[in-house]
Design an enzyme around this catalytic site. Structure first.
Site, mmCIF file in Angstrom:
data_model
loop_
_atom_site.group_PDB
_atom_site.id
_atom_site.type_symbol
_atom_site.label_atom_id
_atom_site.label_comp_id
_atom_site.label_asym_id
_atom_site.label_seq_id
_atom_site.Cartn_x
_atom_site.Cartn_y
_atom_site.Cartn_z
ATOM 1 N N ARG A 1 0.836 -1.202 0.000
ATOM 2 C CA ARG A 1 0.000 0.000 0.000
ATOM 3 C C ARG A 1 0.868 1.248 0.000
ATOM 4 O O ARG A 1 1.044 1.914 -1.009
ATOM 5 C CB ARG A 1 -0.956 -0.027 1.198
ATOM 6 C CG ARG A 1 -2.153 0.925 1.040
ATOM 7 C CD ARG A 1 -1.858 2.364 1.437
ATOM 8 N NE ARG A 1 -1.444 2.534 2.807
ATOM 9 C CZ ARG A 1 -1.035 3.689 3.314
ATOM 10 N NH1 ARG A 1 -0.961 4.773 2.552
ATOM 11 N NH2 ARG A 1 -0.636 3.772 4.576
ATOM 12 N N GLU B 1 -3.747 10.676 10.449
ATOM 13 C CA GLU B 1 -2.830 11.262 9.471
ATOM 14 C C GLU B 1 -2.259 12.582 9.986
ATOM 15 O O GLU B 1 -2.976 13.415 10.532
ATOM 16 C CB GLU B 1 -3.559 11.485 8.146
ATOM 17 C CG GLU B 1 -2.655 11.969 7.026
ATOM 18 C CD GLU B 1 -3.413 12.235 5.742
ATOM 19 O OE1 GLU B 1 -2.758 12.356 4.692
ATOM 20 O OE2 GLU B 1 -4.648 12.338 5.791
#
Length: 534
Positions: free
Chosen positions: A33, A163
């Site tokens: 990923r 994030e």
């Protein structure tokens, strides 16, 4: 805060008779990923399946993150194939897919592919929340809870990425605290803390992780490091020391910009420097590195720790001499741990000790004067910057001493190769094997390919012998751009689990490759059980 446990065998502070169990660290590999965000890297579905199998079954990582949801039909095919295989093997809960806060679209996509774990991407800094999403913290929190509740209702596990957490905990700690307090009872299994922009150092990592662990000691925290300042491994090790239960890695350090923490390096640091445990089988790291190198097209730097081509090669003669005297120049990173062997380079810095180490590998014994002559020839070659390898040594010995070591059982008598626009390249060749002469004529995709088809026909169909598989091929030329520059062809072969690497040097690329091929066959015939084993 969870402090690192002492190494096995170290005296316990509570009892000298107890042997404390080292803390176990989860490894989540994100090569498929985040690693695929390396510039120019895009894995095909079958390549993703092969890498996922290798990581879960052989390397034994705890978890793999294999894709981002709803990116493409190719990703759907890859995730579906990986999940189908993992379900049969009992690995399905170890396969994870990145999902987004998008009103269930990602979760439905993942579930439809057979996935049962979503790594939900939320905003871990106030700036990302307000400037990118243009939402208030309360609105974003409500959206996250909505996605989590839906995934849980489907029976899925949810991990949560924050994030830009490293900037968030630095610039907007109250925002981070509000987010986690609002989600700590939501069913999230792991809170994953990324250094998204690679801005941390070991000191800030320690301060921020201590804050997280002291405020939420009951939660599971993963750390996701980026390598912009070449500190990914150091930061990850610091996070573990300060209580992180899981770490994210990528094979060969693949990833956006400067990449992620390399799997092999981080595992070695955890085992050796921190005296903690993982599930990783170290002996499978090197072969996995080579597999990912092949599929990604990103060449591993020769000096990369653990998996680089040169990291277990001693160059200085004094080091080889020390290894002969109680392994004075060896550390805990023994090559055998990682499925490799120690090598001793041949060049102008080699010295007699390096030469003797290489001669031992062939069972060759030289007198002191003979060893001196061979050493001098290798130094001369090194001064001209010619590559000298262990495989070249018998031929250097033969050249210097005037006798064949070993006697060649395979000889290229002649060959003729052609290529023309609009026509298939062809090759005619004549070789001598154990005193018998064989001829062949073949076509191929190129001159060397045609030559190989003819040679393979001789070995497999006329002699009934197995022929090695070419597993690596690259060419180099000296700088300068001359049309008559020497070309070095380096070819890697595999046969019955063994690896053979040979080099050919010539002004013509095809002939350099053919030289390397004949050298491989000579080595295989002379020492079939030992040559080139890794």
């Amino acid at each position: 805060m969870n402090a690192p446990m002492p190494a096995k065998g170290a005296p316990s502070t509570s009892s000298l008779t107890e042997t404390p169990t080292p803390r176990h660290i989860e490894i989540m590999d994100t090569t498929l990923r985040d690693g695929e965000q390396t510039s120019g890297v895009s894995f095909l579905p079958h390549e993703k399946l092969q890498i996922a199998r290798k990581l879960l079954r052989d390397v034994k990582v705890d978890r793999v993150e294999v894709a981002s949801a709803r990116v493409s039909e190719g990703e759907r095919e890859a995730v579906t194939g990986i999940c189908a295989w993992a379900a049969k093997k009992g690995f399905l809960k170890r396969v994870e897919v990145l999902g987004f806060i998008d009103r269930h679209v990602s979760i439905d996509w993942i579930y439809g592919c057979g996935g049962r774990v979503v790594n939900l991407l939320s905003k871990g800094s106030l700036r990302h929340c307000t400037l990118q999403l243009k939402k208030t913290p309360e609105e974003h929190l409500a959206d996250i809870r909505h996605e989590i509740d839906y995934a849980v209702s489907l029976g899925m596990d949810v991990n949560l990425y924050l994030e830009d957490w490293s900037n968030g905990i630095k610039d907007s700690p109250d925002y981070v605290a509000g987010l986690i307090d609002g989600l700590k009872d939501s069913g999230v299994k792991r809170f994953m803390l990324p250094d998204t922009l690679g801005v941390l150092n070991p000191f800030t990592t320690e301060a921020f992780f201590k804050t997280m662990r002291s405020r939420w000691p009951e939660l599971h925290f993963d750390f996701h490091a980026h390598n912009d300042y070449d500190l990914a491994v150091a930061n990850a090790a610091t996070a573990v020391r300060c209580g992180a239960q899981g770490l994210h890695t990528a094979v060969n350090g693949l990833g956006e910009r400067a990449g992620n923490a390399p799997l092999s390096s981080l595992v070695a640091v955890i085992h050796d420097q921190l005296q903690l445990t993982t599930s990783i089988d170290e002996s499978r790291l090197y072969e996995t590195s080579r597999l990912v190198e092949s599929y990604s097209g990103i060449v591993v730097p020769p000096g990369r720790p653990i998996v680089g081509e040169n990291v277990f090669t001693q160059v200085a003669g004094v080091h080889a001499d020390g290894d002969n005297k109680s392994a004075l120049y060896c550390n805990a990173l023994l090559p055998e741990r990682f499925g490799r062997v120690r090598e001793y380079a041949l060049g102008k810095n080699s010295g007699k000790a390096n030469i003797l180490k290489n001669l031992e590998a062939y069972g060759l014994e030289l007198s002191s004067d003979e060893a001196r002559q061979v050493t001098q020839r290798i130094i001369e070659l090194g001064d001209r910057k010619e590559v000298v390898t262990q495989d070249d040594l018998p031929y250097i010995v033969s050249d210097v001493l005037g006798y064949s070591t070993p006697q060649s059982r395979v000889k290229l008598l002649s060959y003729f190769a052609t290529t023309a626009y609009g026509l298939m390249p062809t090759a005619s060749l004549k070789v001598e094997i154990d005193g018998e002469t064989y001829e062949a004529h073949a076509t191929g995709g190129g001159q060397y390919d045609a030559f190989m088809h003819g040679l393979r026909d001789i070995y497999e169909h006329r002699l009934g012998r197995p022929f090695p598989t070419l597993s690596g091929y690259y060419v180099t030329i000296p700088p300068g751009g001359r049309t008559d520059a020497l070309v070095q062809a380096v070819i890697t072969w595999t046969l019955d689990g063994r690896t053979i690497r040979t080099r050919g040097l010539d002004a013509d690329q095809t002939h350099a490759a053919i030289k390397a091929t004949i050298k491989m066959l000579e080595l295989l015939e002379d020492q079939p059980a030992t040559i080139g084993q890794e």
